[in-house]
Design a protein around this motif. Sequence first.
Motif, PDB file in Angstrom:
ATOM      1  N   MET A   1       0.770  -1.441   0.034  1.00 48.93           N
ATOM      2  CA  MET A   1       0.094   0.016   0.143  1.00 48.93           C
ATOM      3  C   MET A   1       0.810   1.065  -0.123  1.00 48.93           C
ATOM      4  N   ILE A   2       0.562   2.159  -0.765  1.00 49.22           N
ATOM      5  CA  ILE A   2       1.227   3.307  -0.762  1.00 49.22           C
ATOM      6  C   ILE A   2       0.332   4.427  -0.535  1.00 49.22           C
ATOM      7  N   GLU A   3       0.454   5.552   0.217  1.00 47.93           N
ATOM      8  CA  GLU A   3      -0.552   6.404   0.344  1.00 47.93           C
ATOM      9  C   GLU A   3       0.322   7.716   0.632  1.00 47.93           C
ATOM     10  N   ILE A   4      -0.178   8.835  -0.071  1.00 46.06           N
ATOM     11  CA  ILE A   4       0.366  10.092  -0.128  1.00 46.06           C
ATOM     12  C   ILE A   4      -0.754  11.141  -0.032  1.00 46.06           C
ATOM     13  N   THR A   5      -0.422  12.244   0.842  1.00 47.15           N
ATOM     14  CA  THR A   5      -1.214  13.243   1.197  1.00 47.15           C
ATOM     15  C   THR A   5      -0.381  14.514   1.149  1.00 47.15           C
ATOM     16  N   ILE A  36       0.352   5.685 -13.693  1.00 45.99           N
ATOM     17  CA  ILE A  36       0.057   4.759 -12.514  1.00 45.99           C
ATOM     18  C   ILE A  36      -1.152   3.995 -12.617  1.00 45.99           C
ATOM     19  N   VAL A  40      -1.550  -0.011 -11.957  1.00 51.23           N
ATOM     20  CA  VAL A  40      -2.286  -0.676 -11.106  1.00 51.23           C
ATOM     21  C   VAL A  40      -3.443  -1.572 -11.553  1.00 51.23           C
ATOM     22  N   MET A  47      -6.776   2.174  -6.905  1.00 50.47           N
ATOM     23  CA  MET A  47      -6.336   3.252  -6.746  1.00 50.47           C
ATOM     24  C   MET A  47      -7.367   4.309  -6.541  1.00 50.47           C
ATOM     25  N   HIS A  57      -5.306  13.482  -1.597  1.00 55.18           N
ATOM     26  CA  HIS A  57      -4.894  12.190  -1.108  1.00 55.18           C
ATOM     27  C   HIS A  57      -4.980  11.180  -2.189  1.00 55.18           C
ATOM     28  N   CYS A  59      -3.967   6.892  -2.829  1.00 50.94           N
ATOM     29  CA  CYS A  59      -3.760   5.779  -2.107  1.00 50.94           C
ATOM     30  C   CYS A  59      -3.597   4.583  -3.267  1.00 50.94           C
ATOM     31  N   VAL A  60      -2.771   3.719  -3.203  1.00 52.37           N
ATOM     32  CA  VAL A  60      -2.619   2.633  -4.171  1.00 52.37           C
ATOM     33  C   VAL A  60      -2.497   1.426  -3.416  1.00 52.37           C
ATOM     34  N   MET A  61      -3.076   0.127  -3.650  1.00 49.91           N
ATOM     35  CA  MET A  61      -2.910  -0.850  -3.055  1.00 49.91           C
ATOM     36  C   MET A  61      -2.848  -2.044  -4.117  1.00 49.91           C
TER      37      MET A  61
END
Length: 69
Positions: A1-5, A36, A40, A47, A57, A59-61
Amino acid sequence: MIEITNPVPHTANPCISPFLSSKEDPHLHGIGLSNIRDAVERCNGTMDISISEELFHFCVMIQLFPPSH
């Protein structure tokens, strides 16, 4: 999981086009998120992108290993 804010500038208007590049020469920028999303989807991941309360926000899983049978 990648999460960016990240914060969104007060001048941004998410109702118009929240994910378009505001850089000079926009035809040379703004393809990152679509690249991206394509990657994904190829990996059967998810995503999510949103803007709320002046925050961007992302978020990718992606499942790294296939489930064992």
